[in-house]
Design a protein around this motif. Structure first.
Motif, mmCIF file in Angstrom:
data_model
loop_
_atom_site.group_PDB
_atom_site.id
_atom_site.type_symbol
_atom_site.label_atom_id
_atom_site.label_comp_id
_atom_site.label_asym_id
_atom_site.label_seq_id
_atom_site.Cartn_x
_atom_site.Cartn_y
_atom_site.Cartn_z
ATOM 1 N N HIS A 126 -39.849 -44.422 24.243
ATOM 2 C CA HIS A 126 -40.335 -43.229 24.953
ATOM 3 C C HIS A 126 -41.115 -42.193 24.175
ATOM 4 C CE1 HIS A 126 -37.254 -44.589 27.809
ATOM 5 N NE2 HIS A 126 -36.522 -44.579 26.900
ATOM 6 N N ASN A 170 -42.905 -42.655 31.351
ATOM 7 C CA ASN A 170 -42.081 -41.941 30.261
ATOM 8 C C ASN A 170 -41.612 -43.218 29.353
ATOM 9 O OD1 ASN A 170 -39.901 -42.978 31.748
ATOM 10 N ND2 ASN A 170 -38.981 -41.204 31.965
ATOM 11 N N SER A 171 -41.848 -44.306 29.605
ATOM 12 C CA SER A 171 -41.377 -45.428 28.883
ATOM 13 C C SER A 171 -42.445 -46.413 28.490
ATOM 14 C CB SER A 171 -40.264 -46.312 29.751
ATOM 15 O OG SER A 171 -39.363 -45.472 30.271
#
Lengths: 103, 373
Positions: free
Chosen positions: B247, B260-261
């Motif tokens: 992340h 976000n990943s």
């Protein structure tokens, strides 16, 4: 006072699977087992507001798609954390190829 | 510039709840139910094979290490043993914690207990911690497992390559729990009904460590600790190397895992150690898919995801500059472009979370304006 509510056709649910059923502002999960028995529980996982109809049905267990918590969908019993609270269950009958839920 | 409070008890925690970011409805790529069922399907065979290889390799490396001890010729075997103990166990902890690695529940539970011990993560506490991480992934004040905060604690990350901060914190928490108490933050996500189990397991572990230390004292040798305990330090580097990439440098306070990943293509050895968690967007979007089907899931949904990083090295070339910039400007982050085949990011859901982010015509948010760098 309870009513038998027509939820779906028996064939709408594959063997060992689940579908979502919404009625009167409430949401439910309706299951068909490998033995062709039908069951109904509350729709949302008791851990968080995640619908169980997107989960995995395996060996009379429904696994929540978000956190993998598990319930026995026949009894509503919580089987695996993070779920601790049992699911509500509802009586089901199949008549004329239709699945009815007692609400 | 926004000052963040990552504490689960601080103002950002309250702000996240108020903003509707807690337990929100996240974006998912559409997959027909039939395909999803096939991807979720469980089996024991692959995980049994991998577990036999893992524990077999650990036994062989440890046996050779003991045989060659105290010669320096034993060092490579301890390093190999250490990576399997201090890094491969991180992914086993993770996958078996989800309950997806094996079809048989008790196999997941057995490996989960062993891996939790190796990683010094209380299996009860961390199951709840990880559930929160999946509910509120990289939501400031809600997610207890954010590795690269803003500003990033780079020194802490470097120390963790040797397990120093996380290992010592784990042992400290173990002793606190063994004394019958929970950390106040732990108490926010571990239900009261589960807390006695936290304490009972901590006491068992403390007894195991006490026996190991007593044996080391009796032998006048650190050899017992080379087998139990110290590998959490000298073998941690690989799980930190791969885990930071999950992340780091990406958006906070969004509800789309594509923002976000990070998915990173990795070599086969790293993927064995990491149990395919390099497919991290896929894992977060569909956590009920077992590790061994994540490559299939990736193929199925990659049209809807940002392009994966091509290697660990290439991913770090992306991550390190942004972490360095975040030292000076905390609001900076990477926004990854989506392919034309993807559903656009929901700007209406993310505009406030992304600060003053501008958007492109296809709805892709750009990173907010940052000072020259």
């Amino acid at each position: 006072m309870t009513d038998w509510i027509d939820a779906c056709a028996a064939d709408d649910i594959d063997e060992e699977d689940v579908i979502r059923f919404d009625h009167d502002g409430r949401t439910f999960a309706v299951y068909r087992s490998m033995e062709n028995d039908y069951f109904c529980t509350d729709g949302f996982c008791t851990h968080e507001q995640v619908h169980l109809a997107d989960g995995l049905v395996m060996d009379h267990v429904i696994e929540c798609p978000k956190h993998n918590g598990q319930f026995d969908y026949r009894t509503g019993a919580a089987k695996r954390s993070p779920v601790c609270e049992n699911l509500g269950t509802y009586r089901v009958k199949v008549e004329g190829g239709r699945v009815f839920i007692e609400l | 510039m926004t000052q963040r409070d990552y504490s689960l008890l601080g103002p950002d925690a309250k702000r996240a709840v108020k903003a509707g970011l807690a337990a929100a409805d996240w974006y998912h790529t559409d997959i027909p139910r039939k395909d999803m069922k096939a991807l979720m399907k469980r089996e024991d065979r692959t995980a049994i094979r991998d577990t036999v290889i893992l524990f077999g390799a650990m036994a062989v490396f440890a046996a050779i290490g003991i045989w060659l001890w105290p010669s320096w010729w034993s060092a490579p075997f301890w390093l190999a043993y250490g990576v399997l103990y201090g890094s491969a166990m991180d992914s086993r902890w993770h996958e078996c914690g989800h309950g997806t690695a094996f079809r048989t529940g008790k196999y997941n539970d057995w490996v989960y207990q062993i891996a939790s011990f190796c990683m010094v993560r209380n299996p009860v506490t961390w199951r709840w911690s990880h559930a929160r991480h999946h509910t509120d992934t990289i939501i400031v004040g809600r997610d207890p497992e954010i590795v690269a905060m803003r500003p990033p604690a780079l020194f802490r990350i470097v120390l963790n390559f040797f397990g120093i901060v996380d290992g010592l914190t784990g042992w400290q928490r173990m002793l606190v729990n063994a004394s019958g108490r929970l950390d106040p933050e732990e108490a926010t996500y571990v239900p009261e009904s589960e807390q006695p189990r936290v304490i009972r397991i901590a006491r068992i572990w403390t007894a195991i460590y006490a026996a190991t230390i007593a044996l080391a004292l009796a032998m006048q040798s650190i050899l017992p600790l080379m087998l139990i305990g110290l590998p959490r330090l000298y073998g941690a580097w690989h799980h930190v190397l791969t885990g930071v990439l999950q992340h780091a440098g990406l958006a906070e306070n969004v509800i789309d895992h594509r923002l976000n990943s990070r998915t990173v293509y990795m070599n086969r050895i790293s993927r064995f150690i990491y149990w395919n968690m390099n497919f991290h967007v896929e894992h977060h979007m569909f956590p009920m898919v077992p590790y061994h089907r994540l490559p299939q899931l990736h193929e199925r949904i990659k049209h809807d995801l940002p392009a994966p990083n091509r290697s660990i090295w290439q991913a770090y070339r992306e991550v390190l500059p942004i972490l360095r910039r975040q030292l000076g400007y905390h609001d900076d982050f990477l926004t990854r472009a989506l392919p034309r085949t993807a559903q656009p990011y929901r700007v209406d859901l993310h505009q406030s979370a992304l600060g003053e982010a501008e958007t492109t015509s296809d709805g892709t948010p750009k990173a907010p304006a940052v000072p020259a760098h």
